[in-house]
Design a protein around this motif. Structure first.
Motif, PDB file in Angstrom:
ATOM      1  N   ASN A 156       8.359 104.118  19.132  1.00 40.37           N
ATOM      2  CA  ASN A 156       9.136 104.086  17.752  1.00 40.37           C
ATOM      3  C   ASN A 156       8.048 104.987  17.420  1.00 40.37           C
ATOM      4  OD1 ASN A 156      10.877 103.803  15.584  1.00 40.37           O
ATOM      5  ND2 ASN A 156       9.444 101.766  15.157  1.00 40.37           N
ATOM      6  N   SER A 157       9.714 106.094  16.844  1.00 43.69           N
ATOM      7  CA  SER A 157       8.687 108.121  15.505  1.00 43.69           C
ATOM      8  C   SER A 157      10.507 108.246  14.854  1.00 43.69           C
ATOM      9  CB  SER A 157       8.890 108.392  16.611  1.00 43.69           C
ATOM     10  OG  SER A 157       9.602 108.850  17.475  1.00 43.69           O
ATOM     11  N   GLY A 158      10.379 108.927  14.392  1.00 44.60           N
ATOM     12  CA  GLY A 158      11.395 109.218  13.180  1.00 44.60           C
ATOM     13  C   GLY A 158      10.898 110.471  12.450  1.00 44.60           C
ATOM     14  N   THR A 159      12.194 109.988  10.624  1.00 42.14           N
ATOM     15  CA  THR A 159      12.152 110.855   9.875  1.00 42.14           C
ATOM     16  C   THR A 159      11.614 109.629   8.705  1.00 42.14           C
ATOM     17  OG1 THR A 159      13.744 111.838  10.047  1.00 42.14           O
ATOM     18  CG2 THR A 159      12.223 112.841  10.853  1.00 42.14           C
ATOM     19  N   LEU A 160      11.062 109.815   7.826  1.00 40.13           N
ATOM     20  CA  LEU A 160      10.844 109.762   6.405  1.00 40.13           C
ATOM     21  C   LEU A 160      11.096 110.070   5.608  1.00 40.13           C
ATOM     22  CD1 LEU A 160       9.549 105.886   6.746  1.00 40.13           C
ATOM     23  CD2 LEU A 160      11.438 106.093   6.556  1.00 40.13           C
ATOM     24  N   THR A 173       4.448 104.743  14.891  1.00 40.83           N
ATOM     25  CA  THR A 173       4.094 103.765  13.909  1.00 40.83           C
ATOM     26  C   THR A 173       3.910 102.313  15.598  1.00 40.83           C
ATOM     27  OG1 THR A 173       4.575 101.552  13.410  1.00 40.83           O
ATOM     28  CG2 THR A 173       6.202 103.010  14.362  1.00 40.83           C
ATOM     29  N   THR A 174       3.321 101.457  15.358  1.00 43.26           N
ATOM     30  CA  THR A 174       3.451 100.859  16.724  1.00 43.26           C
ATOM     31  C   THR A 174       4.344  99.589  16.563  1.00 43.26           C
ATOM     32  OG1 THR A 174       1.863  99.478  15.589  1.00 43.26           O
ATOM     33  CG2 THR A 174       0.375 100.978  16.819  1.00 43.26           C
ATOM     34  N   ALA A 175       5.086  99.524  15.353  1.00 41.54           N
ATOM     35  CA  ALA A 175       5.738  98.436  15.048  1.00 41.54           C
ATOM     36  C   ALA A 175       6.991  98.743  16.061  1.00 41.54           C
ATOM     37  CB  ALA A 175       6.547  98.450  13.481  1.00 41.54           C
ATOM     38  N   GLY A 176       7.549  97.925  16.712  1.00 41.11           N
ATOM     39  CA  GLY A 176       8.302  98.703  18.130  1.00 41.11           C
ATOM     40  C   GLY A 176       7.622  99.401  18.966  1.00 41.11           C
ATOM     41  N   GLY A 177       6.801  99.796  18.822  1.00 42.73           N
ATOM     42  CA  GLY A 177       5.866 100.281  20.525  1.00 42.73           C
ATOM     43  C   GLY A 177       6.200  99.887  21.275  1.00 42.73           C
ATOM     44  N   VAL A 178       5.508 100.980  22.658  1.00 44.47           N
ATOM     45  CA  VAL A 178       5.842 100.013  24.182  1.00 44.47           C
ATOM     46  C   VAL A 178       3.965  99.863  25.180  1.00 44.47           C
ATOM     47  CG1 VAL A 178       7.629 101.046  24.552  1.00 44.47           C
ATOM     48  CG2 VAL A 178       5.643 102.682  24.737  1.00 44.47           C
ATOM     49  N   ASN A 179       4.079  99.547  25.651  1.00 44.21           N
ATOM     50  CA  ASN A 179       3.021  99.545  26.242  1.00 44.21           C
ATOM     51  C   ASN A 179       2.397 100.489  27.152  1.00 44.21           C
ATOM     52  OD1 ASN A 179       1.986  96.925  25.813  1.00 44.21           O
ATOM     53  ND2 ASN A 179       3.606  95.996  27.355  1.00 44.21           N
ATOM     54  N   GLY A 180       1.284 100.874  27.374  1.00 45.15           N
ATOM     55  CA  GLY A 180       0.462 102.347  28.028  1.00 45.15           C
ATOM     56  C   GLY A 180       0.988 103.667  27.740  1.00 45.15           C
ATOM     57  N   VAL A 181       0.671 103.982  25.733  1.00 48.38           N
ATOM     58  CA  VAL A 181      -0.415 104.637  25.460  1.00 48.38           C
ATOM     59  C   VAL A 181      -0.811 105.441  24.967  1.00 48.38           C
ATOM     60  CG1 VAL A 181       3.273 104.864  24.564  1.00 48.38           C
ATOM     61  CG2 VAL A 181       1.087 103.878  23.523  1.00 48.38           C
ATOM     62  N   GLY A 182      -1.762 104.490  25.613  1.00 56.12           N
ATOM     63  CA  GLY A 182      -3.564 104.274  24.511  1.00 56.12           C
ATOM     64  C   GLY A 182      -3.810 105.736  25.404  1.00 56.12           C
ATOM     65  N   LEU A 183      -5.024 106.082  25.063  1.00 57.65           N
ATOM     66  CA  LEU A 183      -5.980 107.319  25.437  1.00 57.65           C
ATOM     67  C   LEU A 183      -6.766 106.840  26.358  1.00 57.65           C
ATOM     68  CD1 LEU A 183      -6.861 109.568  22.141  1.00 57.65           C
ATOM     69  CD2 LEU A 183      -4.809 109.518  23.814  1.00 57.65           C
ATOM     70  N   ALA A 239      -6.436  99.159  24.329  1.00 54.20           N
ATOM     71  CA  ALA A 239      -5.281  99.253  23.984  1.00 54.20           C
ATOM     72  C   ALA A 239      -4.136  98.670  24.775  1.00 54.20           C
ATOM     73  CB  ALA A 239      -4.823 101.060  24.309  1.00 54.20           C
ATOM     74  N   THR A 240      -3.087  98.235  23.588  1.00 50.88           N
ATOM     75  CA  THR A 240      -1.479  97.517  23.916  1.00 50.88           C
ATOM     76  C   THR A 240      -0.380  97.765  23.801  1.00 50.88           C
ATOM     77  OG1 THR A 240      -1.843  96.211  21.658  1.00 50.88           O
ATOM     78  CG2 THR A 240      -2.864  95.795  23.185  1.00 50.88           C
ATOM     79  N   ASP A 241       0.104  97.535  22.721  1.00 49.42           N
ATOM     80  CA  ASP A 241       1.772  98.692  21.898  1.00 49.42           C
ATOM     81  C   ASP A 241       1.376  99.708  21.267  1.00 49.42           C
ATOM     82  OD1 ASP A 241       1.177  96.958  20.706  1.00 49.42           O
ATOM     83  OD2 ASP A 241       3.254  96.771  19.605  1.00 49.42           O
ATOM     84  N   GLY A 242       2.360 100.515  21.473  1.00 51.03           N
ATOM     85  CA  GLY A 242       1.833 101.880  20.339  1.00 51.03           C
ATOM     86  C   GLY A 242       3.339 103.002  21.099  1.00 51.03           C
ATOM     87  N   SER A 243       3.227 103.607  20.175  1.00 49.87           N
ATOM     88  CA  SER A 243       4.013 105.166  20.179  1.00 49.87           C
ATOM     89  C   SER A 243       3.715 106.661  20.397  1.00 49.87           C
ATOM     90  CB  SER A 243       4.793 105.258  18.933  1.00 49.87           C
ATOM     91  OG  SER A 243       5.560 103.546  19.011  1.00 49.87           O
ATOM     92  N   VAL A 244       4.476 107.554  20.534  1.00 51.75           N
ATOM     93  CA  VAL A 244       4.142 109.313  21.654  1.00 51.75           C
ATOM     94  C   VAL A 244       4.855 109.800  20.692  1.00 51.75           C
ATOM     95  CG1 VAL A 244       3.071 110.355  22.597  1.00 51.75           C
ATOM     96  CG2 VAL A 244       1.759 108.216  22.474  1.00 51.75           C
ATOM     97  N   ILE A 245       5.166 111.178  20.392  1.00 57.16           N
ATOM     98  CA  ILE A 245       5.868 111.355  20.323  1.00 57.16           C
ATOM     99  C   ILE A 245       5.373 113.050  20.471  1.00 57.16           C
ATOM    100  CG2 ILE A 245       5.434 112.075  17.398  1.00 57.16           C
ATOM    101  CD1 ILE A 245       8.040 112.693  17.689  1.00 57.16           C
ATOM    102  N   THR A 246       6.073 113.540  20.644  1.00 55.74           N
ATOM    103  CA  THR A 246       5.155 114.750  21.460  1.00 55.74           C
ATOM    104  C   THR A 246       6.469 116.881  21.434  1.00 55.74           C
ATOM    105  OG1 THR A 246       5.469 114.111  23.332  1.00 55.74           O
ATOM    106  CG2 THR A 246       4.831 116.194  23.764  1.00 55.74           C
ATOM    107  N   SER A 247       5.790 117.720  20.334  1.00 55.85           N
ATOM    108  CA  SER A 247       6.346 118.463  20.412  1.00 55.85           C
ATOM    109  C   SER A 247       7.234 119.357  21.299  1.00 55.85           C
ATOM    110  CB  SER A 247       5.818 119.694  19.948  1.00 55.85           C
ATOM    111  OG  SER A 247       4.999 120.274  20.865  1.00 55.85           O
TER     112      SER A 247
END
Length: 266
Positions: A36-40, A60-70, A79-87
């Motif tokens: 889950n990522s976006g703009t506000l 945000t981790t709200a609405g995230g997915v599994n497997g994105v931790g370091l 780590a459990t669920d989270g989100s990542v965004i890449t340029s």
């Protein structure tokens, strides 16, 4: 003759003004996300950034997915669920300054403290530098690096990064979903806007990654706002060519050119 020269000057000034138009707010064009990522815009406890845009990006981790931790980062637990965004990929020369703003926001704390991070990757998504990690501490100290986390390689302004608590409870930010305004334990709040800076070591093609993850459980979400990502002063993902002028401006330039051509034909 005087009128014609005046119109030429006006046309040149109009074109220059259009070319110098400021960049629009961050749109995340070309950025790719998992979870889950976006703009506000300005939202609850998270104001607009010092960069001056009318909105910012977030993960945000709200609405995230599994497997994105370091891997290997975080200490006891997992780590459990989270989100990542890449340029999108950007080119940089050795010594170029990579700069951006971030604001870490969390409704979790104590032994379940979540964490966020920023990494510099190469074009194949291999880690070049773990720029920083952000995580709360039970003693109220700096969130960067936070407890059990590696030291940052990016320089931060301001250098002190404690959590700002909300007297009414947890941080108010819609990106936290149903956990906005909630707090699990000591450490809930937000850092406010902090600028990170890092000098590129070698010329090449790179990506900038932002991420956030829940720790040990999936309760009480966390997130990170970011804005103003630039390399050598150029906004990452923004075209380097001058944008096309607006239709009305083009019409005005066309009418001036038509008048001048008719005058010259006489």
């Amino acid at each position: 003759m005087k009128l014609r020269n005046t119109l030429k000057i006006a046309a040149f000034a109009m074109a220059s003004m259009l070319a110098a138009a400021p960049a629009s707010a961050i749109l995340l064009t070309g950025w790719t996300g998992v979870g889950n990522s976006g703009t506000l815009g300005a939202d609850g406890d998270v104001t607009l950034s010092p960069f001056g845009d009318s909105q910012y990006g977030y993960v945000t981790t709200a609405g995230g997915v599994n497997g994105v931790g370091l891997p290997g980062v975080g200490g006891t637990g997992s780590a459990t669920d989270g989100s990542v965004i890449t340029s999108p990929i950007f080119a940089a020369e050795a010594g170029d300054a990579l700069e951006f703003y971030f604001n870490y926001v969390t409704s979790d704390g104590a032994g379940f403290a979540d964490y966020a991070w920023a990494r510099l990757l190469d074009a194949d998504s291999n880690e070049i530098a773990l720029l920083f990690t952000a995580r709360t501490r039970d003693d109220g100290g700096d969130t960067v690096p936070g407890f059990g986390m590696p030291a940052p390689v990016a320089s931060l302004t301001p250098g002190s990064t404690p959590i700002i608590t909300d007297d009414e409870g947890g941080p108010d930010w819609s990106a936290l979903g149903s956990d906005s305004g909630s707090c699990w334990s000591t450490g809930c709040g937000y850092t406010g806007w902090i600028q990170a800076a890092y000098n590129i070591g070698a010329a090449g093609n790179y990506r900038l990654e932002m991420g956030v993850v829940n720790w040990t459980d999936s309760d009480y979400d966390s997130g990170m706002a970011f804005d103003g990502a630039t390399i050598g002063g150029q906004v990452i993902g923004e075209p380097t060519e001058v944008p096309a002028p607006a239709p009305l401006a083009l019409l005005g330039l066309g009418l001036i050119s038509l008048w001048l051509s008719r005058r010259n034909a006489r």
